[in-house]
Design an enzyme around this catalytic site. Structure first.
Site, mmCIF file in Angstrom:
data_model
loop_
_atom_site.group_PDB
_atom_site.id
_atom_site.type_symbol
_atom_site.label_atom_id
_atom_site.label_comp_id
_atom_site.label_asym_id
_atom_site.label_seq_id
_atom_site.Cartn_x
_atom_site.Cartn_y
_atom_site.Cartn_z
ATOM 1 N N GLU A 106 103.227 20.403 22.275
ATOM 2 C CA GLU A 106 104.147 20.051 21.184
ATOM 3 C C GLU A 106 105.159 21.169 20.930
ATOM 4 O OE1 GLU A 106 103.651 19.223 16.398
ATOM 5 O OE2 GLU A 106 102.045 18.571 17.742
ATOM 6 N N GLU A 110 110.816 21.659 11.866
ATOM 7 C CA GLU A 110 110.351 21.101 10.596
ATOM 8 C C GLU A 110 111.157 21.691 9.440
ATOM 9 O OE1 GLU A 110 105.782 19.992 10.837
ATOM 10 O OE2 GLU A 110 106.090 22.057 11.485
ATOM 11 N N ARG A 191 109.864 12.463 18.766
ATOM 12 C CA ARG A 191 109.343 11.849 17.544
ATOM 13 C C ARG A 191 110.136 12.379 16.346
ATOM 14 N NH1 ARG A 191 102.831 11.248 18.787
ATOM 15 N NH2 ARG A 191 103.069 11.022 21.047
#
Length: 350
Positions: A106, A110, A191
């Protein structure tokens, strides 16, 4: 953290029957102010999602438990992703744009809604979260919640770099991730979404504290917007296969299947009248323009002919009417002469 967006349907490090993944195998720009193509993007989780001509795709949390997101059906085997987006406001609200593989490699962007002028970068290898030394805060000279900016991840075999508006803010070397064992290196999809790290009903206190505190859902809605995504798969392929993968998750054990992916074919094919016109050759566009011009000219000539014909018909009717009046006047005059009527007022002597 990206807990609401992090999951795998089949971890190839634990199973041998995981399906192959469709590759992107090229580079495509996705404009999210158009309808999201369901053949390329999957919408998931509760919450509100939609499109706006100006602000692009929106992801909105209205109440506790919601975490709307989309993820690409295609995967990239090393590549570059640029997202033009605006993060959401709100204490505990996390806007995220991440790359993730099925074995839980990953790479993250954020944004904490209660912490303006910062963006947070992170990475994971094989889902290992035993240490908390991978994430970094990056101070910005703007608030990500108050405007649109470009956030880029450039993921290569030997290094990963994070950019904000084309300015590099971080670099991760392969060797710096436990000698490469925890370096993200297997095919990943994109995503995008929003979740509430401050939702106490679904998160532990550590997550709530990391997110910036408990979320007050009476202040909802909380909305993240994405205008555009540019994706460039550095590997040319039709699909990626887990055939022959072992528990190491080593990138060299990923099987690359040659060909052109259905995703790339669909992404490159024009959708809608505007896109279909733009996809035409210059000669075809000139031919269409000439046809349209010719049609307009024919219509104008037809209207002119109709006008002239109507004008001539009107003149003929006027002349006919004038001739009829003259005949009537002549007949009246003849009648008066025969009957002795002079046409003057009074009476005739007898």
């Amino acid at each position: 953290m990206t807990m609401a967006q992090t999951h795998t349907d089949c971890n190839p490090l634990n199973r041998t029957d995981c399906p192959s993944m469709e590759a992107l195998g090229g580079n495509v720009t996705f404009n999210f102010n158009d309808t999201i193509d369901n053949a390329i993007w999957m919408q998931q989780n509760a919450g509100e999602m939609g499109q706006d001509d100006e602000d692009g795709a929106y992801f909105t949390i209205l109440k506790s438990g919601q975490s709307p997101m989309v993820q690409s059906k295609f995967y990239m085997f090393f590549g570059r992703v640029s997202i033009i987006m605006q993060a959401a406001n709100g204490t505990g609200i996390i806007s995220s744009a991440i790359l993730q593989s099925e074995d839980l490699d990953e790479i993250d962007w954020e944004f904490k809604g209660g912490k303006s002028n910062f963006v947070y970068s992170n990475y994971y290898g094989k889902g290992d979260n035993t240490t908390n030394d991978r994430g970094e805060d990056h101070q910005l000279d703007f608030a990500p919640q108050n405007g649109y900016h470009n956030y880029t991840i450039d993921w290569q075999k030997n290094q990963t770099r994070w950019y904000v508006d084309d300015k590099q803010v971080r670099e991760l070397k392969f060797a710096d991730a436990m000698g490469g064992k925890r370096y993200p290196q297997t095919p990943m999809n994109i995503r995008l979404g929003i979740w509430s790290g401050g939702d106490k009903s679904g998160n532990n206190q550590g997550t709530v504290d990391w997110a910036g505190g408990e979320t007050d859902f009476s202040k909802a809605p909380f909305t993240m917007n994405v205008r555009q995504v540019y994706a460039h798969d550095y590997t040319s392929a039709k699909e990626y296969s887990w055939e022959g993968m072992d528990g190491s998750g080593d990138w060299e054990k990923v099987k690359v299947v040659a060909g052109t992916s259905d995703t790339l074919k669909d992404a490159e094919s024009p959708h809608g009248i505007k896109d279909r016109y733009n996809a035409l050759s210059k000669t075809a566009k000139i031919a269409i323009a000439c046809s349209v011009l010719g049609f307009v000219v024919l219509c104008a000539l037809g209207a002119l002919f109709y006008f002239i014909r109507q004008r001539r018909a009107g003149r003929r009717e006027f002349l006919a009417h004038q001739a009829a009046e003259q005949r009537e006047n002549a007949e009246l005059l003849e009648y008066k002469q025969q009957t002795g009527i002079t046409g003057k007022p009074g009476y005739n002597r007898i």
